[in-house]
Design a protein around this motif. Sequence first.
Motif, PDB file in Angstrom:
ATOM      1  N   ASP A 192       6.997   2.776  -0.474  1.00 13.92           N
ATOM      2  CA  ASP A 192       7.480   4.121  -0.162  1.00 13.92           C
ATOM      3  C   ASP A 192       7.231   5.042  -1.354  1.00 13.92           C
ATOM      4  O   ASP A 192       7.722   4.795  -2.458  1.00 13.92           O
ATOM      5  CB  ASP A 192       8.979   4.053   0.154  1.00 13.92           C
ATOM      6  N   LYS A 193       6.463   6.098  -1.143  1.00 16.07           N
ATOM      7  CA  LYS A 193       6.157   7.026  -2.239  1.00 16.07           C
ATOM      8  C   LYS A 193       7.385   7.821  -2.665  1.00 16.07           C
ATOM      9  O   LYS A 193       7.534   8.170  -3.842  1.00 16.07           O
ATOM     10  CB  LYS A 193       5.036   7.977  -1.818  1.00 16.07           C
ATOM     11  N   LYS A 194       8.276   8.133  -1.732  1.00 11.45           N
ATOM     12  CA  LYS A 194       9.447   8.947  -2.057  1.00 11.45           C
ATOM     13  C   LYS A 194      10.535   8.134  -2.750  1.00 11.45           C
ATOM     14  O   LYS A 194      11.252   8.644  -3.609  1.00 11.45           O
ATOM     15  CB  LYS A 194      10.015   9.573  -0.779  1.00 11.45           C
ATOM     16  N   HIS A 195      10.679   6.878  -2.369  1.00  9.50           N
ATOM     17  CA  HIS A 195      11.711   6.019  -2.948  1.00  9.50           C
ATOM     18  C   HIS A 195      11.056   4.729  -3.426  1.00  9.50           C
ATOM     19  O   HIS A 195      11.346   3.638  -2.930  1.00  9.50           O
ATOM     20  CB  HIS A 195      12.815   5.730  -1.926  1.00  9.50           C
TER      21      HIS A 195
END
Length: 493
Positions: free
Chosen positions: A39-42
């Motif tokens: 996951d790029k955001k998290h």
Amino acid sequence: MSQARLTSCLPLPLDNKVLVNVIEKAKDWALMHGVGMRDKKHFTKDAIQIAPFVLLPSPFPRTEFAKAIELQPILNELMHKVAHDEEFLESTLQNALQVDEFTAKLYDVWVKVRSEGITQPVSLGMLRSDIMLESRCPHLENQCAKHTPYCSWKQVEINSIASGFGHLGPVSREIQSYVLRQLGHGELIKHMPENRALSGLCSGIIEAYDLFGVPSAVVLFVVEEVSYNICDQRFHEFEISEKRPDIIIYRKTLNEIYDETQLNDKKQLILEGQPVAVVYYRSGYEPAQYPSTKEWDARLRVERSTAIKCPSIQYQLAGTKKVQQALAAPGVLEKFMGGGNSTGRVRDIFTGLYSLDFDDNGERAVEMALADADRFVLKPQREGGGNNLYGGDVRDALLRMRHSRERAAYILMERILPPLVSAYVVRPGAQVPPPLTDVVSELGIFGVIIGSKDKILCNKQVGHMLRTKLAEANEGGVAAGLGALDSPFLLDL
């Protein structure tokens, strides 16, 4: 002109309750079989989420799929010849080198290695030819409309570095096969072609390793500082380790290569006390991956070494958009391939490709694009997705660059208009069930070639992948978050 449409393998829409149930099963199957990304955001190294995937396989004409498979070894050889033609690469790239700093730095590495003498004449090419069906056929519009919803496929580009989805391509077939069985239509799986891309690509690395001929040698994967597409990368390592447990694989960034490797007196690249047999790049294709001189020095060190590179620096230069455009010019294919049937077959797959150099041809291309920008894509010398310009952005960029030499760093390509398909696209964190939407697909055919300038030792087609995106989206990279994993469902049209 309206876009053609191909029919899904099952009548749509599906019953809502059935749809929700099969998606929940498919998402769990995906997580348990490596259909995932970080996951790029998290971001955390301790978890992955599902990679976006299309629930059902997308239709693709059987004859066009077969043509792409048959043509790949021919394209492999063409790229190999281009990569070893110093005069052609120099003349083709000379204008772009003046305005594109990244390509110029790659070229400088190549010049230094050539001036010192090539230490390792053998290169490993793990290529991917990306293609799209062309449903817009102005000269045959009546015939196309009457007989078939497509005309033929056209080449988008050939990727010569970090050609990903050797794992995610085959596993897309597996997850969609699971879905079809769960829906009670397992008999349809026979229309989905077998896909051995992972084993085929890994066999190329193993063959190159054996050619190096040092039993204690290791394999080096060059990776990003942060790897989001981790499943696709790791499954290559797992496959090699299963087939050849004697081969030790290291993952290193360019920065780590600078700090942890050296050349010995035989020009072997030494890592952890062992010579490196094969260097496989999953990074190194965009400027952000060279934030300092250390990364460039590491790249030069690798190129100077006896390791077999995938790709070698000349292979990466051969994969630039300027080379793609130059190959479509009159007489150029004949220079590399002669005048036989194969030359005509390759020329047929090219869509319109135009130089933007400061000459009469470049001026005509600019005028043509300004008059009808929606017909074209503006492409820089970059890999990795998210770099191209479309529609109004093409016009704005050309107006800005019209009198600047910057425009020579781009090429102009006629936009391919593929047929539409109705599909469900399953994404992490999105609503379930997803809406039924119109999508378009891009097929990638993998090839492996090993050889020197004068001798080709291995040349084969090894598998495929299919990426699908929303019809209104411009870019379709899955790793960039814009596309979805898919696989072809072959139709006899």
